[in-house]
Design a protein around this motif. Structure first.
Motif, PDB file in Angstrom:
ATOM      1  N   PHE A  37       0.838  -1.204   0.000  1.00  0.00           N
ATOM      2  CA  PHE A  37       0.000   0.000   0.000  1.00  0.00           C
ATOM      3  C   PHE A  37       0.871   1.252   0.000  1.00  0.00           C
ATOM      4  O   PHE A  37       0.606   2.213  -0.723  1.00  0.00           O
ATOM      5  N   HIS A  40       2.504   1.670  -3.348  1.00  0.00           N
ATOM      6  CA  HIS A  40       1.511   2.101  -4.333  1.00  0.00           C
ATOM      7  C   HIS A  40       1.229   3.596  -4.178  1.00  0.00           C
ATOM      8  O   HIS A  40       1.166   4.341  -5.157  1.00  0.00           O
ATOM      9  N   ALA A  41       1.112   4.009  -2.908  1.00  0.00           N
ATOM     10  CA  ALA A  41       0.820   5.419  -2.671  1.00  0.00           C
ATOM     11  C   ALA A  41       2.003   6.288  -3.074  1.00  0.00           C
ATOM     12  O   ALA A  41       1.821   7.417  -3.543  1.00  0.00           O
ATOM     13  N   ALA A  42       3.196   5.742  -2.913  1.00  0.00           N
ATOM     14  CA  ALA A  42       4.390   6.518  -3.228  1.00  0.00           C
ATOM     15  C   ALA A  42       4.538   6.763  -4.717  1.00  0.00           C
ATOM     16  O   ALA A  42       5.255   7.671  -5.141  1.00  0.00           O
ATOM     17  N   LEU A  43       3.859   5.958  -5.494  1.00  0.00           N
ATOM     18  CA  LEU A  43       4.005   6.076  -6.953  1.00  0.00           C
ATOM     19  C   LEU A  43       3.691   7.478  -7.440  1.00  0.00           C
ATOM     20  O   LEU A  43       4.328   7.974  -8.372  1.00  0.00           O
ATOM     21  N   ASP A  44       2.712   8.089  -6.803  1.00  0.00           N
ATOM     22  CA  ASP A  44       2.308   9.426  -7.217  1.00  0.00           C
ATOM     23  C   ASP A  44       3.491  10.377  -7.195  1.00  0.00           C
ATOM     24  O   ASP A  44       3.734  11.122  -8.149  1.00  0.00           O
ATOM     25  N   ILE A  45       4.185  10.324  -6.082  1.00  0.00           N
ATOM     26  CA  ILE A  45       5.279  11.282  -5.910  1.00  0.00           C
ATOM     27  C   ILE A  45       6.456  10.886  -6.772  1.00  0.00           C
ATOM     28  O   ILE A  45       7.105  11.727  -7.387  1.00  0.00           O
TER      29      ILE A  45
ATOM     30  N   PHE B 367      -4.344  15.636  -0.643  1.00  0.00           N
ATOM     31  CA  PHE B 367      -3.619  14.878  -1.678  1.00  0.00           C
ATOM     32  C   PHE B 367      -4.477  14.736  -2.916  1.00  0.00           C
ATOM     33  O   PHE B 367      -3.977  14.804  -4.039  1.00  0.00           O
ATOM     34  N   GLY B 371      -3.867  16.028  -6.835  1.00  0.00           N
ATOM     35  CA  GLY B 371      -3.812  15.095  -7.953  1.00  0.00           C
ATOM     36  C   GLY B 371      -3.080  13.819  -7.622  1.00  0.00           C
ATOM     37  O   GLY B 371      -2.834  12.997  -8.504  1.00  0.00           O
ATOM     38  N   TYR B 372      -2.740  13.655  -6.374  1.00  0.00           N
ATOM     39  CA  TYR B 372      -2.070  12.406  -5.991  1.00  0.00           C
ATOM     40  C   TYR B 372      -3.131  11.409  -5.541  1.00  0.00           C
ATOM     41  O   TYR B 372      -3.390  11.240  -4.359  1.00  0.00           O
ATOM     42  N   GLN B 373      -3.739  10.778  -6.507  1.00  0.00           N
ATOM     43  CA  GLN B 373      -4.876   9.916  -6.196  1.00  0.00           C
ATOM     44  C   GLN B 373      -4.484   8.736  -5.319  1.00  0.00           C
ATOM     45  O   GLN B 373      -5.227   8.313  -4.445  1.00  0.00           O
ATOM     46  N   ARG B 374      -3.304   8.212  -5.598  1.00  0.00           N
ATOM     47  CA  ARG B 374      -2.922   7.012  -4.847  1.00  0.00           C
ATOM     48  C   ARG B 374      -2.613   7.335  -3.403  1.00  0.00           C
ATOM     49  O   ARG B 374      -2.969   6.589  -2.498  1.00  0.00           O
ATOM     50  N   LYS B 375      -1.966   8.488  -3.219  1.00  0.00           N
ATOM     51  CA  LYS B 375      -1.714   8.926  -1.836  1.00  0.00           C
ATOM     52  C   LYS B 375      -3.045   9.149  -1.133  1.00  0.00           C
ATOM     53  O   LYS B 375      -3.234   8.741   0.012  1.00  0.00           O
ATOM     54  N   ALA B 376      -3.937   9.817  -1.835  1.00  0.00           N
ATOM     55  CA  ALA B 376      -5.246  10.089  -1.244  1.00  0.00           C
ATOM     56  C   ALA B 376      -5.917   8.783  -0.863  1.00  0.00           C
ATOM     57  O   ALA B 376      -6.484   8.645   0.221  1.00  0.00           O
ATOM     58  N   PHE B 378      -4.532   6.012  -0.177  1.00  0.00           N
ATOM     59  CA  PHE B 378      -3.844   5.407   0.967  1.00  0.00           C
ATOM     60  C   PHE B 378      -4.407   5.958   2.271  1.00  0.00           C
ATOM     61  O   PHE B 378      -4.752   5.219   3.189  1.00  0.00           O
ATOM     62  N   ALA B 409      -8.829   4.552  -7.281  1.00  0.00           N
ATOM     63  CA  ALA B 409      -7.377   4.560  -7.339  1.00  0.00           C
ATOM     64  C   ALA B 409      -6.824   3.146  -7.377  1.00  0.00           C
ATOM     65  O   ALA B 409      -5.783   2.896  -7.982  1.00  0.00           O
TER      66      ALA B 409
END
Lengths: 119, 1222
Positions: A37, A40-45, B367, B371-376, B378, B409
């Motif tokens: 998880f 996956h979330a880090a992918l954005d950054i 987030f 535009g950081y959908q995946r962070k959001a 999470f 996401a």
């Protein structure tokens, strides 16, 4: 060796094509999910930073990501370089469709060996 | 912590919105609140009329023309917090109660309820209003009375929406003015009374005696800050700023860190409110700078000792969130991310779980905005987990909702939620597949983000939360998605668990609930069964009269593998369905899971709405796949689209699209998807079936055929001829106006005749009408393949051979209705309704009949009798001779005249056996048409005779065999021609010109033709029982038998010899003996002029012993060349001794008998005369022979010799009966 480390290769389409828990800590089911998880979330950054930062060890469009808790930057750098070489070998395989899952057992063993050596 | 904070939230007046006075229907409540909340900004200019200055306003710089009050409406209760003193904007400063009067008994009760509802806010609320909607007349009246006494209840009389909104605006402005006046009071109170402002941070102990002065200053600073806050609320940022500056100074001096931070925060808010609308980098820098110090100050105010009790962390985090929200732009993403991640880290030190929840919600939102959908996603998942830790249904619902927001996401969203996305994805897929060439990269994008572990976790959490929240549909959908997408990763017990949770959810759902997410099974299109040959549809070309011409399959196969394959491969495949006629589609279902799957009903999903689909029920055991037939009836003309199936499974109705499974299978092919559901069920790989474009046409006529006397196969013996009656009925609703019959399939030539006229005269065939047409069929010969096959398969049973299936000829009837449909003549899509094709197999079961065993050629030699005749009564003779010979010989087939003899008579012996269990009678006839001499009349008579009398029937009992003799006569060619040996010629004579070659070739063809002619003249007819009769096909057998000696049968000898008695020197008498043939059938119809009147000859018996008998031998040259030869004549007695020469010669002679040199011109005769004197009466044999000199190649070929030696040519013997004189 780091106690927690999760290594993952993400293709251009943000699909994980290879994943491995390489930490020495005892694996728990939930933790494994958690690592994924987080990655996956880090992918954005990562996506945002890919072309702007100089902190990337490899400028590659397919991303190699390691979730780690060690401070051994040099080790990580060498790990990435070696794994990248392995990855390129996989890419050169004419039977491998770029973007699909890496299922080679050989690759897996090699990556785990590298993780033991460098992390 | 508070949700939805921003830097400007310090300037917002919090108003609690409470529903009171009984339940308000949710839609109405929504309407009322929306009317209220739209007035979140009230301009100062608009409230001046409601405002009355009671005393001098402390807000000296209030911008009456440009400023505004801001409201923050909070629906529902909000408990007061211990930090309220610190920031007045946290206080609930006003209460607005909403009431729906029809549900309120009377206004008195309402006001009681209002006061009890406002109790929690009594300490903070500066104004209370109750907006009551929909009052009755009585209530209005009552309200008016109460209004005079001054009440907080405002009645909104029923009117249209616009009026109500205007009313609401006025009321809100009134509220704003009240509040403004209250703020003035509060400020004045704070300034004068010096109220003690405390936060939980200030412990009682800290107020020591020595710090009293400090504390006083501190209190002053806090008061200044509070006044500043009120100024902000009152919409006067300039005043606020002034007070904040003082507060900051004082707080710094007194080291009141927390209030310092608060004042600083307030000052930033004032700055922003003041500069609303202008955002420049300088301002931004300033704000950033100040806020970082705010965060810093809050952090410093954190006191370790009482951290367990009170903590300022939430203020620090709030400040960080405020800054993040202020900066939240793509360009500053890095900074925002750092702030947010810092805030997320701080979550650990938050004591209250609710605070953590709010923090995560805010982080996720920020987030998301970034535009950081995946962070959001999470952090949303974190929120959901926090919700799930609370043990109530409401929290579970929230968790479920939050999780379903993350599902996008993680790419696990429900299809119902984003049908648009799914549609576009489907379209993409269809584009790929239709384009033919598939780009691997773009396919991968179809299976985006295969984070299967994560997806499963998220779906499981959605399932869990929705079960807990009591939302069966969401639970069902999550379980369905989980099962359908990840069944290979779930253990069999897990799969069964999911199945039971599907069932459990379905129990709570009302019957007939629909879900957008399909569960199991997987369904793919298997095939569209083609029209059965009985109802095939043929496009009709209006311009072409014979529209059926091109449509019938040319070639011997009606279903060629090529045409079939081509039809399925073709993307542009078109199907035509007919209104009112049931159609069928094959689909394949797969259940790759480890539980029994019961599909309660499945039917085609028809979006075009012109098909009635029939549901069926299927049960699928674990790990199986099934092909099932779905059917329906088209109801209306137009195109039909069948995108998938609709299923009732697990208690819920879902639509399964074929395209989705196609995409899945495409992914399998590329190795992107975990597993192929069909393959793991053992189903074979199927080619991608394209959904053809299907169109429905108006009803067509429908012909149904049946064979009169039963549809079973007619049993015929080989060669049998019989009529089959086929009746055609129009079972459709439209008359047949055109019809055309043709033949196809195997053994077409066995159909002798079709009564086209019957059908034609029956047109137009009205619905329900029937027409019968006879078809005459002659049973064909069973092939050898059949027999081999049969022999091996039924060796123990009867060895009877039966014709195979599919070898029957097929009757193809093309028919069509009227050109324009009477009722729907206006339909333009189908200006010409198509025609149809009916294929009627002529079911014939052929039994082996008479079996031909072998054929042999026999030759027989019967010498001629020498007799005399007169050549001038030839014609008379013939007719008589027929009768005569019949008398002579009872078996008229072999009419051999003993006086004429037959030298080298060829007989074809056919051996026939009867393996059947019936009796056959065989009738052999040789048809003779005009023979070499072209005597037509004669020939016909003879022919007739033969057929009539010539052939007695041969009876062959069952399991017996018998032989039948067929004489071969009169097939000789008139001339021995070199060209027959053309082959030999060409080999020998290299100089042969082309022209002669051609001529030779023609003659060769003639020869072949005459052979065929010969064979076809031989007919073997049979009859069995009363009504079956036929003809035996022995052509090939005959040909094989004759092949070897065909030359001998057909070709004349080069020379023929004839003996004649020369009567008294002036009339030559013929000794008829045709020496030319080695075989001669002496039939009455012999067209040769050589036939003689035998009876006459006998009665005029003239050869006497002891008498000089003048004789002539005629030698005829049958070739086209002149022949030189030396002729010799001998005479033998009964013992075969030469009785002319030698010691005991009994015959004397005159003339030359040996070594006579003669030369015969082509096709001419020469005569040689001599006389014999028989000394002893008795039987003698005359023989003529010639040695041909200088034989040509033709002769050599005929004689079958290669050497150059002279050819010896011998005539056939002649009998001479010599009477005694006594």
């Amino acid at each position: 060796m780091a106690s927690t480390a999760c290594f993952i290769i993400v293709s251009r389409n943000d699909i994980p094509i290879y994943e491995a828990e390489v930490g020495s800590a005892i694996k728990k089911e939930e933790a494994a999910h958690q690592h994924q998880f987080i990655l996956h979330a880090a992918l954005d950054i990562v996506q945002d930073l890919a072309w702007t930062t100089s902190a990337m060890f490899l400028k590659s469009t397919d991303r190699l990501m390691l979730l780690h808790d060690s401070r051994n930057e040099d080790g990580i750098k060498s790990f990435f370089q070696e794994v990248h070489e392995l990855y390129i070998k996989i890419l050169l395989n004419p039977l491998y469709l770029p973007g699909s899952r890496i299922t080679s057992a050989h690759f897996d063993t090699k990556v785990r060996a590298l993780a033991r050596r460098y992390l | 912590m508070e949700p939805d904070v921003s830097m400007e939230s310090g300037s917002m007046i919090r108003v609690a919105v409470l529903p009171v006075g009984g339940a308000i229907p949710p839609p109405l409540l929504r309407t009322y609140t929306s009317m209220l909340t739209r007035h979140s900004v009230v301009d100062l200019s608009s409230i001046s009329s409601f405002y009355s200055e009671h005393q001098k306003s402390p807000f000296s710089h209030q911008p009456w023309d440009s400023g505004s009050l801001r409201f923050k409406f909070v629906l529902g209760a909000h408990p007061p917090s211990p930090w309220d003193d610190f920031q007045p904007s946290r206080k609930t400063l006003a209460v607005v109660a909403l009431a729906h009067l029809p549900s309120v008994p009377d206004l008195g009760a309402l006001s009681e309820q209002l006061s009890s509802a406002c109790k929690p806010y009594a300490s903070s609320a500066l104004a209370v209003r109750c907006f009551a909607f929909d009052p009755s007349d009585a209530q209005l009246e009552e309200g008016r009375r109460r209004g005079e006494r001054g009440s907080d209840i405002v009645l909104f009389p029923p009117s249209d929406r616009q009026a109500q909104e205007l009313h609401m605006l006025t009321m809100v402005q009134d509220l704003a003015a009240t509040l403004l006046m209250e703020f003035e009071k509060a400020v004045l109170r704070t300034e004068s009374a010096g109220t003690i402002l405390k936060t939980p941070l200030d412990s009682q102990a800290s107020l020591g005696s020595e710090e009293v002065i400090k504390a006083k200053k501190r209190r002053l600073g806090r008061a200044q800050k509070t006044i500043g806050d009120y100024c902000l609320l009152a919409g006067s940022p300039v005043d606020a700023n002034a007070h904040y500056s003082t507060a900051i100074e004082l707080a710094r001096l007194t080291n009141d860190v927390f209030w310092h931070a608060g004042a600083l925060e307030g000052s930033v808010c004032a700055l922003l409110v003041d500069r609303r609308g202008h955002k420049d980098p300088v301002l931004e820098e300033e704000v950033k700078y100040r806020y970082y110090s705010v965060i810093q100050l809050y952090r410093r105010s954190f006191i370790q000792d009482n951290a367990q009790r009170v903590s300022t962390v939430s203020f620090e985090l709030e400040a960080a969130l405020k800054l993040a929200r202020f900066l939240c732009r793509r360009e500053l993403a890095k900074e925002v991310v750092e702030l947010l991640m810092g805030a997320a880290d701080g979550a650990k030190s938050l004591i209250d779980a609710n605070d953590r929840l709010i923090l995560y919600v805010e982080i996720a939102r920020l987030f998301g905005t970034l535009g950081y959908q995946r962070k959001a996603a999470f952090f949303s998942r974190q929120v959901a987990q926090l919700y799930l830790q609370q043990d109530n249904a409401c929290a579970a619902t929230s968790a479920m909702q939050v999780l379903s927001m993350t599902s996008k996401a993680y790419h696990v969203q429900s299809r119902g939620a984003n049908s648009k996305l799914c549609a576009s994805r489907l379209e993409l897929a269809s584009n790929h597949t239709e384009g033919g060439k598939v780009q691997p990269q773009s396919i991968i994008s179809l299976f985006e983000s295969q984070w299967s572990t994560l997806q499963m976790v998220v779906l499981r959490e959605i399932l869990m939360s929705s079960v807990r929240a009591g939302d069966p549909l969401a639970a069902w959908s999550a379980a369905a998605r989980l099962l359908r997408s990840f069944y290979p990763l779930i253990t069999p017990p897990g799969q069964s668990g999911l199945a039971s949770s599907l069932a459990n959810s379905a129990e709570r759902l009302p019957l007939g609930t629909r879900s957008a997410d399909p569960a199991l099974p997987f369904i793919r299109l298997h095939s569209f069964p083609l029209h059965p040959s009985q109802t095939d549809i043929i496009k009709r070309n209006p311009g072409k009269k014979e529209w059926w011409a091109g449509s019938a399959p040319s070639g011997p196969f009606i279903y060629t593998p090529f045409s079939k394959g081509g039809a399925t491969d073709n993307n542009k495949q078109e199907l035509t369905w007919i209104v009112g006629e049931p159609v069928q589609v094959l689909v394949e279902l797969a259940n790759p899971c480890a539980f029994d799957l019961l599909v309660e009903s499945i039917y085609l999903s028809v979006h075009s709405g012109n098909l009635d689909a029939f549901p069926v029920s299927v049960s699928l055991p674990p790990n199986t796949s099934k092909v099932i037939l779905l059917s329906g009836i088209p109801t209306k003309v137009g195109p039909v689209s069948i995108p998938g199936c609709i299923l009732h499974c697990f208690g819920v109705i879902t639509e399964h699209l074929f395209k989705e499974v196609d995409n899945l299978l495409l992914g399998v092919a590329q190795g992107l998807v975990l597993s192929d559901p069909f393959r793991c069920c053992g189903s074979s790989k199927l080619k991608n079936v394209h959904i053809p474009s299907i169109s429905v046409v108006p009803s067509l006529p429908l012909l149904v055929s049946h064979v009169v006397g039963g549809d079973s196969a007619a049993i015929l013996y080989e060669g049998e001829i019989r009529d089959i009656w086929i009746s055609l009925t129009n079972a459709g609703t439209v008359p047949v106006e055109q019809a055309h019959i043709s033949l196809t399939g195997k053994n077409q030539d066995s159909v002798i005749s079709i009564a086209h006229e019957n059908l034609r005269s029956g047109l137009p065939l009205k619905p329900g009408a029937e027409v019968t047409l006879p078809v005459t069929i002659k049973a064909w010969q069973l092939g050898m393949v059949d027999s081999d096959h049969d022999a091996s398969s039924s060796s123990s049973g009867s060895s009877r051979r039966i014709s195979k299936e599919g070898s029957c000829p097929l009757l193809v009837i093309h028919y069509a209705g009227p050109l324009l449909h009477p009722s729907e003549s206006s339909v333009t899509e189908y200006p010409v309704p198509p025609g149809r094709r009916l294929v009627v197999p002529l079911h014939v079961c052929i039994l082996q009949g008479l079996r031909y065993v072998k054929a042999r050629l026999l030759s027989m030699e019967i010498p001629s009798h020498v007799s005399k005749t007169f050549s001038n009564n030839v014609n008379v003779d013939k007719n008589v001779s027929g009768g005569a010979s019949f008398q002579n010989r009872p078996n008229s087939l072999l009419k051999i005249d003993p006086y004429r003899g037959s030298w080298g008579l060829h007989l074809l012996e056919l051996e026939l056996s009867n393996p059947t269990d019936v009796v056959f009678e065989v009738n052999v006839s040789v048809q003779l048409d005009d023979g070499p001499k072209n005597d037509d009349q004669n020939a016909s008579i003879v022919d007739h005779d033969t057929a009539e009398f010539g052939c007695p029937k041969t009876r062959i009992d069952r399991e017996c065999s018998s032989r039948v003799l067929i004489p071969l006569e009169h097939f000789k060619l008139p001339v021995l021609d070199g060209s027959i040996f053309a082959k030999d010629y060409q080999r020998n004579d290299s100089l042969g010109s082309k022209v002669t070659g051609m001529a030779e070739w023609n003659t060769k063809a003639e020869l072949n033709a005459s052979i065929n002619n010969l064979i076809s003249k031989i007919k073997v007819r049979w009859q069995s029982g009363r009504n079956s009769s036929g003809e035996l096909n022995i052509k090939d057998a005959t040909q094989a038998a004759l092949q070897a000696s065909v030359v001998d049968i057909l070709l004349p000898d080069p020379l023929t010899f004839e003996f004649r008695l020369a009567k008294h020197g002036h009339i030559s008498e013929r000794l008829d003996g045709s020496l030319d043939s080695k075989m001669q059938v002496v039939s009455p119809g012999s067209p040769s002029g050589q036939s003689t009147d035998e009876s006459t000859v006998r009665s005029k018996e003239s050869i006497q012993a002891h008498e000089m008998t003048p004789m002539e031998v005629y030698i005829r040259n049958n070739t086209r060349e002149r022949i030189r030869m030396s002729l010799s004549v001998t005479c033998r007695d009964v013992a075969g001794d030469n009785c002319i020469e030698g010691a005991s010669a009994t015959v004397l002679w005159a003339g030359i008998l040996t070594g006579i040199s003669l030369e015969v011109l082509p096709l001419q005769e020469v005569a040689h005369s001599f006389s014999l004197y028989f000394l002893v009466p008795g039987e003698y044999t005359l023989l003529a022979a010639a040695v041909i000199d200088d034989a040509t190649d033709v002769l050599r070929a005929r004689a079958k010799t290669e050497s150059l030696e002279p050819i010896f040519c011998r005539g056939s013997p002649f009998h001479v009966h010599v009477m005694g004189t006594a």
